[in-house]
Design an enzyme around this catalytic site. Structure first.
Site, PDB file in Angstrom:
ATOM      1  N   CYS A 232       4.135   6.816  -0.124  1.00  0.00           N
ATOM      2  CA  CYS A 232       3.964   5.858  -0.538  1.00  0.00           C
ATOM      3  C   CYS A 232       2.575   5.206  -1.114  1.00  0.00           C
ATOM      4  CB  CYS A 232       4.572   4.414   0.451  1.00  0.00           C
ATOM      5  SG  CYS A 232       6.482   4.441   0.980  1.00  0.00           S
ATOM      6  N   ASP A 233       1.387   6.417  -0.504  1.00  0.00           N
ATOM      7  CA  ASP A 233      -0.060   5.891  -1.064  1.00  0.00           C
ATOM      8  C   ASP A 233      -0.035   6.227  -2.615  1.00  0.00           C
ATOM      9  OD1 ASP A 233      -2.267   5.595  -1.506  1.00  0.00           O
ATOM     10  OD2 ASP A 233      -3.090   7.168   0.421  1.00  0.00           O
TER      11      ASP A 233
END
Length: 499
Positions: A449-450
């Protein structure tokens, strides 16, 4: 005096113009397939020229040829056959060796690349051969995984251990700590450079003798030093008064070498001198402080920076180090060890000069700056393992966002491709895939999710679908050793191909 830009290549007769306008010829009788031990070089000034520093890309594109194929192999979790010794070894393939060209045909010979684009094509052909081998041997393996070609690893070790003038290789464990890689290098006689007690303990548990381990980090944890010293590790780097006090307290009487900060010429993708290294002007003071503390100063070291693209960087660093060396010897210090670190580059998105060019350049600089050759230590990490592996990932998603095509794969910066995040402007992995659709330009993102989890931007690939495989080249250095399970995605498995 030959200054920045000097280039020495052990391939027939080669002429290049260096800074100052003097044209230099380098002669050597070596041909492709012969021993990698460096023959004596004959250097002569040919004439005066008006051009400045040689364009390294032009040199590479005009005079170098890569050829040959690699033998097939088997996938093994561990390489017990090669680790046992000579069994299973092969004669070095002619691949990656430059081919000598006659002096009057250097520009026009059809057998040599005529442009930088052709050099790039050659590297792509090498990658294609490796990808084909991985596809044959690892088709049923679940992604993500990193496949190491142990034949290529052997070639790199032979070049770096035999090609550099009387050098002893100490592989930096931080670059790749996989037990199979370490055991194999140990069986070939390599030494190792460590930065922590955990790295040292791993090697000692494998049976590596303490004499083959050096503690090369300039800044160390005192307890780690004490533990290593108790086990017989006796050679340590330092670059400050604080490290002198630390070593005197935890490893009394040990041998030490001073790491110097050398001039940055802007050609290292990951420079190091800003963080480590003593200014040359402080060298004598620090050597005296070490001696007064009961330590035994035995040498000097430097590091030009990781992924250094310019062979002349070693010339500049060795000139600086040799000046300090001579001054220290005049002051009565008995120096014998010279550690030139690592820094030799491998090809990622942009091609680089072959390793032989850097080896020859270092040899030439050593002979030029040192009348009596020191005991030479070299710490090749990236150059040893970087280009011997490919990471294989699977496409898990695709999208078009703000006019940009995106692919998402099951491996990213947290699964070992962290260097893609460190130097976005100057570093990018090469990614390959097979497909019959039209070529497109993609950004390739990892699974987490970065938003920073992006492996490559603007990669040209055929149109791909979910489930297709992607091949990330030169994935052997600082990959599996840096991988985490962030966001619940497991690190890639390591497969060793041999046979």
């Amino acid at each position: 005096r030959i200054s920045r830009g000097a280039l020495c290549v052990e391939v027939g007769l080669l002429e290049t113009t260096i800074a100052g306008g003097t044209k230099i010829g380098f002669r050597s009788g070596r041909t492709a397939g012969e021993t990698l031990s460096p023959p004596p070089l004959e250097v002569e000034a040919l004439d005066q020229g008006s051009a400045g520093r040689a364009d390294l890309r032009r040199v590479a594109g005009s005079y170098f040829r890569v050829y040959g194929k690699y033998p097939d192999g088997l996938v093994k979790e561990e390489n017990r056959e090669l680790a046992a010794g000579e069994k299973g070894r092969r004669t070095r393939s002619p691949a990656l060796l430059p081919r000598p060209l006659p002096p009057d045909t250097q520009e026009s010979a059809s057998s040599a690349p005529a442009s930088w684009e052709e050099v790039l094509d050659i590297y792509r052909e090498q990658d294609r051969l490796l990808v084909e081998r991985v596809k044959r041997r690892c088709a049923k393996e679940k992604t993500p995984f990193i496949a190491f070609d142990l034949e290529r690893l052997m070639e790199n070790y032979r070049l770096l251990s035999r090609g550099l003038y009387r050098a002893r290789v100490f592989f930096p464990v931080k670059c790749n700590d996989h037990p199979g890689i370490l055991e194999l290098l140990a069986s070939w006689g390599s030494g190792f450079e460590v930065a922590s007690w955990a790295e040292a303990r791993t090697l000692l548990d494998m049976g590596v003798e303490p004499e083959r381990i050096i503690f090369g980090s300039p800044v160390k944890v005192g307890e780690h030093v004490a533990a290593a010293y108790r086990e017989g590790i006796n050679l340590y780097a330092f670059d400050s008064h604080e490290e002198v006090r630390k070593l005197a307290a935890n490893a009394p009487g040990c041998q030490v070498y001073l790491r110097l900060s050398t001039p940055e010429v802007g050609e290292s993708i990951f420079p190091l001198s800003g963080k480590f290294g003593a200014p040359p002007g402080d060298a004598l003071h620090l050597l005296r402080a070490a001696e007064e503390a009961g330590l035994r100063p035995v040498g000097l070291s430097f590091h030009v920076g990781s992924q250094c693209l310019d062979p002349s960087s070693w010339w500049i660093a060795l000139a600086t180090t040799a000046s300090v060396w001579r001054e220290a010897c005049r002051e009565g210090f008995d120096l014998s060890v010279l550690n030139i670190g690592g820094g030799f580059p491998v090809t990622y998105r942009e091609p680089v000069l072959e390793k032989e060019v850097f080896v020859s350049s270092v040899n030439f600089a050593l002979r030029s700056h040192f009348q009596k050759m020191p005991r030479l230590i070299v710490e090749p990490g990236r150059a040893m393992v970087g280009d011997v592996a490919v990471m294989v990932a699977t496409v898990i998603g695709k999208a078009r966002r703000a006019g940009t095509e995106w692919l998402y794969i099951d491996a990213g910066i947290y699964q070992g491709l962290v260097e893609a995040m460190q130097e976005k402007e100057r570093f990018s992995y090469r990614v390959f895939a097979e497909g019959r659709g039209p070529l497109r330009r993609y950004n390739v993102g990892g699974p987490t999710c970065d938003s920073a989890d992006v492996v490559a931007r603007g990669a040209v690939l055929p149109e791909l679908e979910c489930g297709d495989r992607l091949y990330i080249m030169s994935a052997g250095a600082y990959t599996n050793v840096c991988a985490t399970a962030f966001n619940g995605f497991e690190p890639p498995r390591v497969l060793l191909m041999s046979g």
